[in-house]
Design an enzyme around this catalytic site. Structure first.
Site, PDB file in Angstrom:
ATOM      1  CE  LYS A  98      38.838  39.597  39.748  1.00 30.07           C
ATOM      2  NZ  LYS A  98      40.210  39.714  39.888  1.00 30.07           N
ATOM      3  CE  LYS A 131      37.774  48.406  39.014  1.00 31.62           C
ATOM      4  NZ  LYS A 131      38.828  47.350  38.726  1.00 31.62           N
ATOM      5  CE  LYS A 140      41.982  46.603  44.245  1.00 34.32           C
ATOM      6  NZ  LYS A 140      42.403  45.231  43.652  1.00 34.32           N
TER       7      LYS A 140
HETATM    8  N1  AQP Z   1      35.214  46.926  35.638  1.00 30.40           N
HETATM    9  C1  AQP Z   1      35.868  46.448  34.553  1.00 30.40           C
HETATM   10  N2  AQP Z   1      35.850  46.965  33.202  1.00 30.40           N
HETATM   11  C2  AQP Z   1      36.772  46.446  32.374  1.00 30.40           C
HETATM   12  N3  AQP Z   1      37.879  45.964  32.802  1.00 30.40           N
HETATM   13  C3  AQP Z   1      38.054  45.472  33.882  1.00 30.40           C
HETATM   14  N4  AQP Z   1      38.963  44.869  34.593  1.00 30.40           N
HETATM   15  C4  AQP Z   1      38.836  44.603  35.978  1.00 30.40           C
HETATM   16  N5  AQP Z   1      37.527  45.197  36.255  1.00 30.40           N
HETATM   17  C5  AQP Z   1      37.256  45.961  34.864  1.00 30.40           C
HETATM   18  C6  AQP Z   1      40.191  44.271  33.855  1.00 30.40           C
HETATM   19  O1  AQP Z   1      40.307  42.843  34.339  1.00 30.40           O
HETATM   20  C7  AQP Z   1      41.693  42.487  34.421  1.00 30.40           C
HETATM   21  C8  AQP Z   1      41.905  41.668  35.332  1.00 30.40           C
HETATM   22  O2  AQP Z   1      41.671  42.356  36.504  1.00 30.40           O
HETATM   23  P1  AQP Z   1      42.296  41.801  37.887  1.00 30.40           P
HETATM   24  O3  AQP Z   1      41.754  40.406  38.330  1.00 30.40           O
HETATM   25  O4  AQP Z   1      43.881  41.922  37.641  1.00 30.40           O
HETATM   26  O5  AQP Z   1      42.157  43.073  39.102  1.00 30.40           O
HETATM   27  P2  AQP Z   1      40.968  43.935  39.371  1.00 30.40           P
HETATM   28  O6  AQP Z   1      41.150  45.049  38.121  1.00 30.40           O
HETATM   29  O7  AQP Z   1      41.355  44.294  40.621  1.00 30.40           O
HETATM   30  O8  AQP Z   1      39.763  43.495  39.447  1.00 30.40           O
HETATM   31  P3  AQP Z   1      38.332  43.942  40.240  1.00 30.40           P
HETATM   32  O9  AQP Z   1      37.231  43.335  39.701  1.00 30.40           O
HETATM   33  O10 AQP Z   1      38.250  45.442  40.088  1.00 30.40           O
HETATM   34  O11 AQP Z   1      38.923  43.574  41.673  1.00 30.40           O
HETATM   35  P4  AQP Z   1      38.678  44.245  43.048  1.00 30.40           P
HETATM   36  O12 AQP Z   1      37.364  44.236  43.527  1.00 30.40           O
HETATM   37  O13 AQP Z   1      39.732  43.693  43.911  1.00 30.40           O
HETATM   38  O14 AQP Z   1      39.171  45.868  42.706  1.00 30.40           O
HETATM   39  C9  AQP Z   1      42.410  43.728  34.241  1.00 30.40           C
HETATM   40  O15 AQP Z   1      42.840  43.973  32.698  1.00 30.40           O
HETATM   41  C10 AQP Z   1      41.518  44.846  34.469  1.00 30.40           C
HETATM   42  O16 AQP Z   1      41.774  46.006  34.012  1.00 30.40           O
END
Ligand code: AQP
Length: 345
Positions: A210, A207, A115
């Protein structure tokens, strides 16, 4: 070892664009766990601000994650649904853990490296210390089980290390306070199912996320049926038909991803999906996936929209959940203070 009542804790950040990965990797499994466990589900708004958030958007996104929890089937009466910032014990315990965790441990966290990228000097201190707050989220409730996507595995291991170090560092005081052996449980990650890491629809090596600038890379939980269909039709694939068995998915990340998504949505194994679709071209598989995705996600998306129209309903759920969460976290925090040697009035 002190025995702990099984208790589930997990959370999702209100950072917008809630997607299929968040649903399959986390929220859908939160729903399953509530049938067998006492569950606490948090909207982790304090984690969200480790990267700057527009205040109005943060509030909207906090309600959206809450609406997703409810629309997916989480029972906020039986279990606890709340937002992190309404329970001050998260921040209090996080400070203690800032003093327990070691710099070397945090330096190894790959999510911070991903990040922060080349911009680490300019990242917030909060982004760096994020895993300590996550440990506090879980341990403030003595939670024993944490359903998460695969990307959170390393953070969960750190939570266990923090719990273990606290138990060791304060062992004498913990015994003196009447806990037979160990104050914090070592929380177990629950990373199971066919879609623990949902990949981008545009690039099977990345992955689903968001923050991906391409909206076509993900299915948002708020997408309507036409948008879901369009995104799946445009998803990247390879020219070969689907294999009949799982080893045939090796080195075919996009095919493996779509099969995993199908399996998780249908509550089947990948092997079962391949037994059904092995030999099919994507021109036959994708329409079946569209039907399934629209069938499973469509009603949830509509329910989310309905809930989002009633702000005070959602805010009341968060207020009530926060009050219940505080009644669990407060006595645990009082014990932490006693163990550490803080004078309490
Ligand atoms: N691609 C994914 N596949 C499976 N599980 C996922 N999670 C996130 N992306 C995937 C799971 O969703 C839960 C909440 O995630 P979060 O909102 O705390 O944060 P994150 O992992 O940072 O979400 P993003 O979408 O990946 O955001 P960015 O773009 O900021 O990096 C967690 O249990 C996570 O494992």
């Amino acid at each position: 070892m002190t025995s702990f009542t099984p208790r589930v804790f997990s959370g999702v950040q209100p950072t917008g664009n809630l997607h299929l990965g968040n649903f399959l990797g986390a929220i859908k499994r939160f729903v399953d766990m509530q049938h067998s466990h006492e569950c606490i589900y948090c909207v982790v708004d304090m984690h969200a601000i480790t990267v700057w958030q527009d205040p109005a958007e943060l509030a909207r996104n906090t309600r959206e994650v809450t609406a997703a929890y409810l629309a997916a089937g989480i029972d906020a009466k039986k279990h606890i649904v709340f937002n992190q910032s309404q329970v001050p014990q998260h921040a209090e315990l996080a400070w203690v853990f800032n003093c327990v965790a070691r710099m070397g441990w945090l330096n190894r966290m790959t999510q911070f490296k991903d990040k922060a990228g080349k911009n680490a000097e300019n990242s917030s201190v909060g982004l760096y210390a994020y895993p300590n707050l996550m440990a506090a989220d879980i341990l403030a409730y003595h939670a024993t089980h944490v359903p998460v996507g695969e990307d959170q595995k390393q953070h969960l291991e750190l939570s266990r290390d923090i719990a273990q170090k606290f138990n060791n560092d304060f062992a004498k005081s913990i015994k003196g306070a009447g806990f037979s052996d160990g104050f914090f449980p070592l929380p177990e990650p629950l990373i199971t199912g066919a879609a623990t890491r949902v990949m981008s629809l545009k690039d099977g090596s990345k992955k689903m996320s968001k923050s991906d600038p391409s909206d076509l890379s993900r299915i948002n939980l708020a997408d309507d049926a036409d948008t879901i269909a369009r995104k799946i039709k445009k998803a990247r694939t390879d020219p070969d038909p689907l294999p009949s068995e799982e080893p045939g998915l090796k080195d075919r990340p996009e095919a493996a991803n779509l099969v995993g998504i199908y399996a998780a949505l249908a509550d089947k194994s990948k092997a079962e999906v391949l037994a059904e679709f092995g030999g099919s071209q994507f021109s036959a598989f994708k329409p079946a996936l569209v039907d399934l995705a629209v069938d499973k996600l469509g009603p949830m998306g509509s329910e989310m929209k309905k809930l989002m129209d009633d702000k005070s309903y959602i805010d009341n759920i968060l207020a009530a959940g926060s009050a219940r969460a505080r009644t669990i976290a407060e006595p645990i925090m009082q014990d932490v203070k006693k163990i550490i040697g803080f004078i309490r009035s």
